[in-house]
Design a protein around this motif. Structure first.
Motif, mmCIF file in Angstrom:
data_model
loop_
_atom_site.group_PDB
_atom_site.id
_atom_site.type_symbol
_atom_site.label_atom_id
_atom_site.label_comp_id
_atom_site.label_asym_id
_atom_site.label_seq_id
_atom_site.Cartn_x
_atom_site.Cartn_y
_atom_site.Cartn_z
ATOM 1 N N ASP A 1 -6.011 0.203 4.989
ATOM 2 C CA ASP A 1 -4.723 -0.205 5.538
ATOM 3 C C ASP A 1 -4.854 -1.326 6.557
ATOM 4 O O ASP A 1 -3.884 -2.039 6.820
ATOM 5 C CB ASP A 1 -4.030 1.002 6.194
ATOM 6 C CG ASP A 1 -3.504 2.003 5.172
ATOM 7 O OD1 ASP A 1 -3.390 1.632 3.987
ATOM 8 O OD2 ASP A 1 -3.223 3.157 5.562
ATOM 9 N N ARG B 1 -5.180 6.530 -6.005
ATOM 10 C CA ARG B 1 -5.476 6.020 -4.671
ATOM 11 C C ARG B 1 -5.787 7.147 -3.690
ATOM 12 O O ARG B 1 -6.668 7.003 -2.828
ATOM 13 C CB ARG B 1 -4.309 5.180 -4.147
ATOM 14 C CG ARG B 1 -4.612 4.505 -2.805
ATOM 15 C CD ARG B 1 -3.513 3.560 -2.368
ATOM 16 N NE ARG B 1 -3.891 2.861 -1.150
ATOM 17 C CZ ARG B 1 -3.614 3.279 0.079
ATOM 18 N NH1 ARG B 1 -2.947 4.422 0.257
ATOM 19 N NH2 ARG B 1 -3.998 2.577 1.135
ATOM 20 N N ARG C 1 -3.671 -1.338 -0.495
ATOM 21 C CA ARG C 1 -2.601 -0.527 0.092
ATOM 22 C C ARG C 1 -1.578 -0.057 -0.944
ATOM 23 O O ARG C 1 -0.722 0.778 -0.638
ATOM 24 C CB ARG C 1 -1.897 -1.312 1.202
ATOM 25 C CG ARG C 1 -2.725 -1.428 2.483
ATOM 26 C CD ARG C 1 -1.946 -2.073 3.600
ATOM 27 N NE ARG C 1 -1.730 -3.494 3.398
ATOM 28 C CZ ARG C 1 -2.589 -4.454 3.761
ATOM 29 N NH1 ARG C 1 -3.727 -4.124 4.353
ATOM 30 N NH2 ARG C 1 -2.320 -5.723 3.549
ATOM 31 N N ARG C 2 -1.651 -0.546 -2.152
ATOM 32 C CA ARG C 2 -0.705 -0.157 -3.196
ATOM 33 C C ARG C 2 -1.065 1.216 -3.763
ATOM 34 O O ARG C 2 -2.223 1.482 -4.066
ATOM 35 C CB ARG C 2 -0.714 -1.185 -4.340
ATOM 36 C CG ARG C 2 -0.106 -2.522 -3.976
ATOM 37 C CD ARG C 2 -0.242 -3.509 -5.128
ATOM 38 N NE ARG C 2 0.463 -3.062 -6.316
ATOM 39 C CZ ARG C 2 1.743 -3.290 -6.582
ATOM 40 N NH1 ARG C 2 2.479 -3.970 -5.724
ATOM 41 N NH2 ARG C 2 2.295 -2.851 -7.686
ATOM 42 N N GLU C 3 -0.062 2.073 -3.879
ATOM 43 C CA GLU C 3 -0.291 3.385 -4.471
ATOM 44 C C GLU C 3 -0.475 3.264 -5.988
ATOM 45 O O GLU C 3 0.159 2.417 -6.626
ATOM 46 C CB GLU C 3 0.886 4.315 -4.180
ATOM 47 C CG GLU C 3 0.970 4.778 -2.731
ATOM 48 C CD GLU C 3 -0.201 5.668 -2.326
ATOM 49 O OE1 GLU C 3 -0.807 6.306 -3.225
ATOM 50 O OE2 GLU C 3 -0.503 5.726 -1.127
ATOM 51 N N TYR C 4 -1.334 4.098 -6.524
ATOM 52 C CA TYR C 4 -1.492 4.181 -7.976
ATOM 53 C C TYR C 4 -2.000 5.572 -8.322
ATOM 54 O O TYR C 4 -2.646 6.231 -7.522
ATOM 55 C CB TYR C 4 -2.449 3.106 -8.505
ATOM 56 C CG TYR C 4 -3.870 3.217 -7.973
ATOM 57 C CD1 TYR C 4 -4.831 3.991 -8.631
ATOM 58 C CD2 TYR C 4 -4.257 2.546 -6.808
ATOM 59 C CE1 TYR C 4 -6.125 4.096 -8.152
ATOM 60 C CE2 TYR C 4 -5.553 2.652 -6.314
ATOM 61 C CZ TYR C 4 -6.479 3.422 -6.986
ATOM 62 O OH TYR C 4 -7.760 3.528 -6.505
ATOM 63 N N ARG D 1 -4.340 -7.695 -8.746
ATOM 64 C CA ARG D 1 -3.918 -6.426 -9.313
ATOM 65 C C ARG D 1 -5.018 -5.927 -10.248
ATOM 66 O O ARG D 1 -5.620 -6.712 -10.985
ATOM 67 C CB ARG D 1 -2.612 -6.565 -10.112
ATOM 68 C CG ARG D 1 -1.407 -6.955 -9.275
ATOM 69 C CD ARG D 1 -0.970 -5.807 -8.382
ATOM 70 N NE ARG D 1 0.259 -6.141 -7.646
ATOM 71 C CZ ARG D 1 0.274 -6.700 -6.449
ATOM 72 N NH1 ARG D 1 -0.882 -7.017 -5.843
ATOM 73 N NH2 ARG D 1 1.420 -6.953 -5.842
ATOM 74 N N PRO E 1 -0.906 -12.410 -7.330
ATOM 75 C CA PRO E 1 -1.529 -11.351 -6.516
ATOM 76 C C PRO E 1 -2.744 -10.767 -7.221
ATOM 77 O O PRO E 1 -2.906 -10.911 -8.436
ATOM 78 C CB PRO E 1 -0.416 -10.312 -6.375
ATOM 79 C CG PRO E 1 0.472 -10.546 -7.551
ATOM 80 C CD PRO E 1 0.420 -12.019 -7.841
ATOM 81 N N LYS F 1 -5.183 -10.788 0.300
ATOM 82 C CA LYS F 1 -4.813 -10.323 -1.035
ATOM 83 C C LYS F 1 -5.456 -8.977 -1.373
ATOM 84 O O LYS F 1 -4.820 -8.101 -1.971
ATOM 85 C CB LYS F 1 -5.212 -11.364 -2.085
ATOM 86 C CG LYS F 1 -4.260 -12.536 -2.199
ATOM 87 C CD LYS F 1 -4.562 -13.340 -3.449
ATOM 88 C CE LYS F 1 -3.462 -14.331 -3.750
ATOM 89 N NZ LYS F 1 -3.691 -15.044 -5.026
ATOM 90 N N GLU G 1 -3.707 -6.180 0.471
ATOM 91 C CA GLU G 1 -2.422 -5.849 -0.158
ATOM 92 C C GLU G 1 -2.643 -5.007 -1.416
ATOM 93 O O GLU G 1 -1.901 -4.049 -1.675
ATOM 94 C CB GLU G 1 -1.682 -7.142 -0.495
ATOM 95 C CG GLU G 1 -0.198 -6.963 -0.765
ATOM 96 C CD GLU G 1 0.090 -6.578 -2.210
ATOM 97 O OE1 GLU G 1 -0.702 -6.961 -3.089
ATOM 98 O OE2 GLU G 1 1.105 -5.890 -2.454
ATOM 99 N N LEU G 2 -3.686 -5.345 -2.193
ATOM 100 C CA LEU G 2 -4.023 -4.557 -3.384
ATOM 101 C C LEU G 2 -4.396 -3.125 -2.997
ATOM 102 O O LEU G 2 -3.917 -2.154 -3.592
ATOM 103 C CB LEU G 2 -5.183 -5.215 -4.131
ATOM 104 C CG LEU G 2 -5.853 -4.375 -5.224
ATOM 105 C CD1 LEU G 2 -4.905 -4.179 -6.400
ATOM 106 C CD2 LEU G 2 -7.161 -5.009 -5.681
#
Length: 265
Positions: free
Chosen positions: A134, A122, A175-178, A67, A65, A169, A172-173
Motif C-alpha cells: 500500500d 490478493r 493495491r488492486r484487489e483480485y 495489469r 497501466p 505504476k 497501483e497494480l
C-alpha cells in the motif's frame, strides 16, 4: 537476445539452451537477471526464454497501466510471435501472477505451469506484506535508489529516468484487489506450486491454492493412482526473497517439467 513488437510494446526476451521451451517471468522491479543463479540448471534441460515485462528491465514502459492480465497477453503474444506452440511457463512473485493469468487466459499455449511464491488472490499475502504494498509510490522508489534492483534498472533500462514511474505504476497494480480462485480451480493443465517455508504468503493460503488445483483432498493410494495432477513444493530454509536464487528451485522444477504427469480428466 532481441525485442518482439507485441501489443504496442517492444518486449525484450533472451534465449538460453535448447529443447522444449520454458518461459521465465521475473518478479516486481526485476528483470531476467533475477534468474541468473538458477538459469544454467534450467537451460541445461530446456530452451529458456527469459522475458522483461512491461516497464521492467530492457522493456520500456508504454502508455497503459500495469495489469496482470495485459502482461499475460504480452507473454502470449510473444509465444505466438516465436512460434513456440505449447510452452511451459514459470513465474516468480509478480511474474507468478502473470504466469497464472497466461494459463487462465491462453490455456491453449501452456503445457505446464509453475507458480513460484505468488497467491491466487490478493488477500493471500500476509497483512504486513499488503501494508507494504500500500505504501509503494514514487517516494518509495526514490528511497530505493542505489539498491541492487535500481542499479540493474539504471544499467539496462532504455529510459533509466522512468524508475520512479515504475514504482507508481507497480504500487497501483499491487493495491488492486483480485481473486482468481475460481479460474485457478478450472485450470486443466499440470501445475506446480513452489513456496518457501518462510514465504510472504502464509501456509494456510498455500494449502488453499493447492486444494483449488485438486491437491490435498485424499490419499494417493499405495500405487499413487489417486495422486492429483497438481504438485506442491515447500522449500525449507528459504524466504520469498531468496527462493528465486536457490538451487532448490530448479531441483524442484526440473522433475515436474520432465516427468510424465497424468493429465487431468
Amino acid at each position: 537476445m532481441s525485442y518482439a513488437e507485441v501489443n504496442g510494446l517492444r518486449l525484450w526476451y533472451e534465449v538460453h539452451g535448447t529443447g522444449r521451451p520454458l518461459v521465465l517471468l521475473h518478479g516486481g522491479y526485476g528483470a531476467v537477471e533475477m534468474f541468473a543463479p538458477v538459469l544454467p540448471a534450467l537451460a541445461g534441460r530446456r530452451r529458456v526464454i527469459g522475458v522483461d515485462l512491461q516497464g521492467h528491465g530492457r522493456t520500456a514502459d508504454v502508455d497503459r497501466p500495469l495489469r496482470y492480465e495485459s502482461m499475460a497477453d504480452d507473454v502470449a503474444a510473444l509465444i505466438r510471435h516465436l512460434g513456440l506452440g505449447e510452452t511451459d511457463v514459470l513465474g516468480y512473485s509478480l511474474g507468478g501472477g502473470v504466469a497464472l493469468r497466461v494459463a487462465i487466459q491462453h490455456p491453449d499455449l501452456v503445457r505446464r505451469l509453475v507458480v513460484v511464491s505468488a497467491p491466487c488472490r490478493r488477500q493471500g499475502w500476509y497483512p504486513e506484506v499488503l501494508a507494504a504494498m500500500d505504501t509503494q509510490d514514487e517516494r518509495t522508489g526514490e528511497r530505493m535508489r542505489g539498491t541492487p534492483p535500481h542499479e540493474l534498472y539504471a544499467r539496462v533500462a532504455p529510459r533509466p529516468q522512468d524508475w520512479p514511474a515504475l514504482w507508481v505504476k507497480t504500487g497501483e497494480l499491487l493495491r488492486r484487489e483480485y481473486d482468481w480462485s475460481a479460474e485457478a480451480a478450472a485450470l486443466a493443465l499440470p501445475t506446480l506450486l513452489v513456496f518457501a517455508d518462510a514465504d510472504s504468503i502464509p501456509v494456510g493460503h498455500v494449502a488453499e491454492f493447492f486444494g483449488l488445483l485438486g491437491g490435498g483432498h485424499r490419499d494417493a493410494g499405495w500405487d499413487g493412482t489417486d495422486r492429483p495432477t497438481s504438485r506442491l513444493a515447500v522449500l525449507p530454509g528459504l524466504t520469498h526473497y531468496d527462493i528465486v536464487t536457490s538451487p532448490a528451485l530448479p531441483a524442484a522444477v526440473i522433475p515436474f517439467l520432465t516427468t510424465q504427469v497424468r493429465e487431468p480428466a
